[in-house]
Design an enzyme around this catalytic site. Structure first.
Site, PDB file in Angstrom:
ATOM      1  CG  ASP A  28      -0.318   0.043   2.536  1.00  0.00           C
ATOM      2  OD1 ASP A  28       0.825   0.134   2.785  1.00  0.00           O
ATOM      3  OD2 ASP A  28      -0.793   0.231   3.687  1.00  0.00           O
ATOM      4  CB  CYS A  59       0.945  -2.578   4.701  1.00  0.00           C
ATOM      5  SG  CYS A  59       0.769  -3.826   6.289  1.00  0.00           S
ATOM      6  N   GLY A  60       2.332  -0.579   6.638  1.00  0.00           N
ATOM      7  CA  GLY A  60       3.137   0.080   7.435  1.00  0.00           C
ATOM      8  C   GLY A  60       3.325  -0.765   8.685  1.00  0.00           C
ATOM      9  CB  THR A  61       1.889  -2.486  11.328  1.00  0.00           C
ATOM     10  OG1 THR A  61       0.421  -3.117  10.453  1.00  0.00           O
ATOM     11  CG2 THR A  61       1.678  -1.225  12.075  1.00  0.00           C
ATOM     12  CG  HIS A  94      10.444 -23.722  13.327  1.00  0.00           C
ATOM     13  ND1 HIS A  94      10.518 -23.512  14.569  1.00  0.00           N
ATOM     14  CD2 HIS A  94      11.600 -24.198  12.843  1.00  0.00           C
ATOM     15  CE1 HIS A  94      11.672 -24.118  14.973  1.00  0.00           C
ATOM     16  NE2 HIS A  94      12.422 -24.463  13.922  1.00  0.00           N
ATOM     17  CG  HIS A 112       8.980 -27.639  11.926  1.00  0.00           C
ATOM     18  ND1 HIS A 112       8.530 -27.163  13.065  1.00  0.00           N
ATOM     19  CD2 HIS A 112      10.291 -27.767  12.209  1.00  0.00           C
ATOM     20  CE1 HIS A 112       9.550 -26.849  13.891  1.00  0.00           C
ATOM     21  NE2 HIS A 112      10.761 -27.355  13.276  1.00  0.00           N
TER      22      HIS A 112
END
Ligand code: RB5
Length: 149
Positions: free
Chosen positions: A10, A67-69, A100, A135
């Site tokens: 974004d 994106c930002g976070t 994993h 895993h």
């Protein structure tokens, strides 16, 4: 033939996406830019869904979202079957997400890491194989429609 890797962001991840595109191209990948194309405000699901669908259907093996976070992109991408989108904020998380969790989408939190960190995280994610073994069973259980009680 070069592996095609789609990448999308974004507005918050746009600048970092441009840097990583150049990096992936220099590494020899066939980079598919799925937007956005400027810093104008956009909605992250509009970019996460088309890229995640390509991974979900097996058209591509893996992709990169920013994106930002990293959170919004990962929420949207992880709604697609067979997608394991991992937010990685350092090299250790990127390595473990591959070893994993067999993460097939790397999600970068562009507002929380530097460009140098993003490049390192990307490199580790690209280069680290899935460990399989115990895993494998765990990753397979993610796909169950009715999770065990
Ligand atoms: C955009 O301002 C921001 O909300 C978005 O990039 C992302 O961080 C959402 O999860």
């Amino acid at each position: 033939m070069a592996e095609r890797i789609p990448i999308a962001s974004d507005h918050a991840g746009f600048e970092m996406k441009e840097k990583l595109k150049a990096r992936l191209t220099a590494l020899g990948y066939d980079v598919q830019d799925m937007g956005t194309s400027s810093e104008a405000s956009t909605d992250y699901p509009d970019y996460a869904h088309p890229l995640a669908e390509e991974v979900s259907t097996g058209e591509v093996k893996r992709g990169v979202l920013l994106c930002g976070t990293g959170l919004g992109m990962s929420y949207a991408a992880n709604r697609h079957a067979h997608v394991r989108a991992a937010v990685a904020w350092n090299a250790d998380v990127a390595r473990l997400a591959r070893q994993h969790n067999d993460a097939n989408i790397l999600v970068l939190p562009a507002r929380c890491i530097s460009e140098a960190e993003a490049e390192t995280i990307l490199q580790v994610w690209l280069d680290t194989p899935f460990e399989g073994g115990r895993h494998e069973r765990r990753v397979e259980k993610i796909e169950l429609e009715e999770p065990p009680k």
